[in-house]
Write a protein that holds these residues in place. Structure first.
Motif, PDB file in Angstrom:
ATOM      1  N   CYS A  77     -19.006  37.503 -46.523  1.00  0.00           N
ATOM      2  CA  CYS A  77     -17.593  37.115 -45.991  1.00  0.00           C
ATOM      3  C   CYS A  77     -16.528  37.936 -45.958  1.00  0.00           C
ATOM      4  O   CYS A  77     -15.977  38.435 -46.887  1.00  0.00           O
ATOM      5  CB  CYS A  77     -16.973  35.925 -46.565  1.00  0.00           C
ATOM      6  SG  CYS A  77     -17.988  34.239 -46.535  1.00  0.00           S
ATOM      7  N   MET A  78     -16.260  38.529 -44.811  1.00  0.00           N
ATOM      8  CA  MET A  78     -15.447  39.586 -44.726  1.00  0.00           C
ATOM      9  C   MET A  78     -14.601  39.451 -43.177  1.00  0.00           C
ATOM     10  O   MET A  78     -15.134  39.028 -42.495  1.00  0.00           O
ATOM     11  CB  MET A  78     -15.905  41.095 -44.701  1.00  0.00           C
ATOM     12  CG  MET A  78     -16.491  41.718 -46.050  1.00  0.00           C
ATOM     13  SD  MET A  78     -17.157  43.375 -45.897  1.00  0.00           S
ATOM     14  CE  MET A  78     -18.557  43.312 -44.708  1.00  0.00           C
ATOM     15  N   PRO A  79     -13.366  39.871 -43.314  1.00  0.00           N
ATOM     16  CA  PRO A  79     -12.392  39.566 -42.134  1.00  0.00           C
ATOM     17  C   PRO A  79     -13.180  40.481 -40.896  1.00  0.00           C
ATOM     18  O   PRO A  79     -13.558  41.402 -41.264  1.00  0.00           O
ATOM     19  CB  PRO A  79     -11.086  40.010 -42.535  1.00  0.00           C
ATOM     20  CG  PRO A  79     -11.140  40.778 -43.777  1.00  0.00           C
ATOM     21  CD  PRO A  79     -12.500  40.290 -44.369  1.00  0.00           C
ATOM     22  N   GLU A  80     -12.913  40.398 -39.791  1.00  0.00           N
ATOM     23  CA  GLU A  80     -13.167  40.748 -38.597  1.00  0.00           C
ATOM     24  C   GLU A  80     -14.683  40.954 -38.222  1.00  0.00           C
ATOM     25  O   GLU A  80     -15.058  40.666 -37.311  1.00  0.00           O
ATOM     26  CB  GLU A  80     -12.534  42.264 -38.522  1.00  0.00           C
ATOM     27  CG  GLU A  80     -11.077  42.237 -38.462  1.00  0.00           C
ATOM     28  CD  GLU A  80     -10.697  43.888 -38.556  1.00  0.00           C
ATOM     29  OE1 GLU A  80     -11.286  44.851 -38.050  1.00  0.00           O
ATOM     30  OE2 GLU A  80      -9.157  43.832 -39.098  1.00  0.00           O
ATOM     31  N   MET A  81     -15.222  41.690 -39.117  1.00  0.00           N
ATOM     32  CA  MET A  81     -17.004  41.766 -39.186  1.00  0.00           C
ATOM     33  C   MET A  81     -17.486  41.116 -40.459  1.00  0.00           C
ATOM     34  O   MET A  81     -17.382  41.620 -41.364  1.00  0.00           O
ATOM     35  CB  MET A  81     -17.190  43.173 -38.755  1.00  0.00           C
ATOM     36  CG  MET A  81     -18.711  43.291 -38.772  1.00  0.00           C
ATOM     37  SD  MET A  81     -19.409  45.000 -38.371  1.00  0.00           S
ATOM     38  CE  MET A  81     -18.312  45.503 -37.010  1.00  0.00           C
ATOM     39  N   THR A  82     -18.194  40.206 -40.387  1.00  0.00           N
ATOM     40  CA  THR A  82     -19.025  39.568 -41.450  1.00  0.00           C
ATOM     41  C   THR A  82     -20.167  40.465 -41.881  1.00  0.00           C
ATOM     42  O   THR A  82     -20.552  41.505 -41.093  1.00  0.00           O
ATOM     43  CB  THR A  82     -19.464  38.297 -41.299  1.00  0.00           C
ATOM     44  OG1 THR A  82     -20.696  38.458 -40.271  1.00  0.00           O
ATOM     45  CG2 THR A  82     -18.511  37.293 -40.703  1.00  0.00           C
ATOM     46  N   GLY A  83     -20.784  40.438 -42.866  1.00  0.00           N
ATOM     47  CA  GLY A  83     -22.021  41.188 -43.553  1.00  0.00           C
ATOM     48  C   GLY A  83     -23.191  40.877 -42.418  1.00  0.00           C
ATOM     49  O   GLY A  83     -23.945  41.611 -42.130  1.00  0.00           O
ATOM     50  N   TYR A  84     -23.146  39.556 -41.788  1.00  0.00           N
ATOM     51  CA  TYR A  84     -24.217  39.199 -41.104  1.00  0.00           C
ATOM     52  C   TYR A  84     -24.289  40.143 -39.647  1.00  0.00           C
ATOM     53  O   TYR A  84     -25.016  40.549 -39.298  1.00  0.00           O
ATOM     54  CB  TYR A  84     -24.317  37.692 -40.669  1.00  0.00           C
ATOM     55  CG  TYR A  84     -25.439  37.369 -39.880  1.00  0.00           C
ATOM     56  CD1 TYR A  84     -26.513  37.311 -40.211  1.00  0.00           C
ATOM     57  CD2 TYR A  84     -24.945  37.083 -38.645  1.00  0.00           C
ATOM     58  CE1 TYR A  84     -27.576  36.801 -39.234  1.00  0.00           C
ATOM     59  CE2 TYR A  84     -25.946  36.536 -37.793  1.00  0.00           C
ATOM     60  CZ  TYR A  84     -27.352  36.693 -38.229  1.00  0.00           C
ATOM     61  OH  TYR A  84     -28.265  36.011 -37.005  1.00  0.00           O
ATOM     62  N   ASP A  85     -22.937  40.146 -39.236  1.00  0.00           N
ATOM     63  CA  ASP A  85     -22.630  41.026 -38.151  1.00  0.00           C
ATOM     64  C   ASP A  85     -23.278  42.431 -38.156  1.00  0.00           C
ATOM     65  O   ASP A  85     -23.771  43.013 -37.486  1.00  0.00           O
ATOM     66  CB  ASP A  85     -20.989  40.864 -37.608  1.00  0.00           C
ATOM     67  CG  ASP A  85     -20.831  39.596 -37.195  1.00  0.00           C
ATOM     68  OD1 ASP A  85     -21.792  38.605 -36.724  1.00  0.00           O
ATOM     69  OD2 ASP A  85     -19.710  39.089 -37.473  1.00  0.00           O
ATOM     70  N   LEU A  86     -22.840  43.080 -39.352  1.00  0.00           N
ATOM     71  CA  LEU A  86     -23.006  44.289 -39.731  1.00  0.00           C
ATOM     72  C   LEU A  86     -24.674  44.511 -39.927  1.00  0.00           C
ATOM     73  O   LEU A  86     -25.213  45.537 -39.231  1.00  0.00           O
ATOM     74  CB  LEU A  86     -22.661  44.833 -41.312  1.00  0.00           C
ATOM     75  CG  LEU A  86     -22.821  46.239 -41.745  1.00  0.00           C
ATOM     76  CD1 LEU A  86     -22.016  47.153 -40.621  1.00  0.00           C
ATOM     77  CD2 LEU A  86     -22.185  46.330 -43.144  1.00  0.00           C
TER      78      LEU A  86
END
Length: 193
Positions: A77-86
């Motif tokens: 859970c991070m703003p703008e880009m989640t760990g899943y998106d990364l």
């Protein structure tokens, strides 16, 4: 001291929480890893050389693009880009797809965990991350290193095979040349007039 850094594995830790980044950095360094920490997925992509932003962040220098990363550990859970998106961006990249990625989260959501593992994450750690979790990273790093070394060996074998084929072609051509097509050899006996 240089010998010790050659064998150290480099981990890129990504978390928007300063406290969590500091904890992970300390645990990784205690486990003898070299660590780079960033606070967002976009900064991680900059370090990995995957994102070409026009804006230069004061926290990321351009020479870090050349850093070899052996493992990425990222918060979910991070703003703008989640760990899943990364994770997805890394696994879609032909040059980075073999780098092991570990996701961590303070929320124990089975569907989220399964989705990350199906997308290619090696592990999913629940926060707070502990020293025992760091001990589970080494096999993934070694597997990533093995894949990299194996790919380099295949490339070397291919280049050796192609150079052998070229020398075999040259030998076959030499064998096919008839004596009439070759120049006469100069003999050592010279006649003086």
């Amino acid at each position: 001291m240089a010998v010790a850094t050659e064998t150290q594995f480099h981990v890129l830790a990504v978390d928007d929480s300063l406290l969590d980044r500091m904890l992970i950095e300390r645990l990784l360094k205690t486990s003898s890893y070299q660590v780079t920490t960033v606070d967002s997925g976009s900064k991680a992509l900059q370090i990995l050389g995957l994102q070409d932003d026009q804006t230069n962040s004061p926290f990321v220098s351009s020479d870090q693009h050349d850093v070899e990363v052996n493992l990425i550990i990222t918060d979910y859970c991070m703003p703008e880009m989640t760990g899943y998106d990364l994770l997805k961006k890394i696994k879609e990249s032909s040059s980075l797809k073999d780098i092991p990625v570990v996701i961590m989260s303070s929320e124990n959501v089975p569907s989220r965990i399964n989705r990350c593992l199906e997308e290619g994450a090696e592990e999913f750690f629940l926060k707070p991350v502990q020293l025992s979790d760091m001990n589970r990273l080494k096999p993934h790093i070694l597997k990533g290193k093995y894949k990299e070394q194996h790919q380099q060996q295949v490339l070397q074998d291919d280049s050796i095979t192609s150079s052998n084929k070229n020398s075999n072609k040259r030998k076959a051509m030499d064998d096919e040349i008839s004596p009439e097509m070759t120049r006469p050899r100069l003999t050592s006996s010279l006649t003086v007039l």
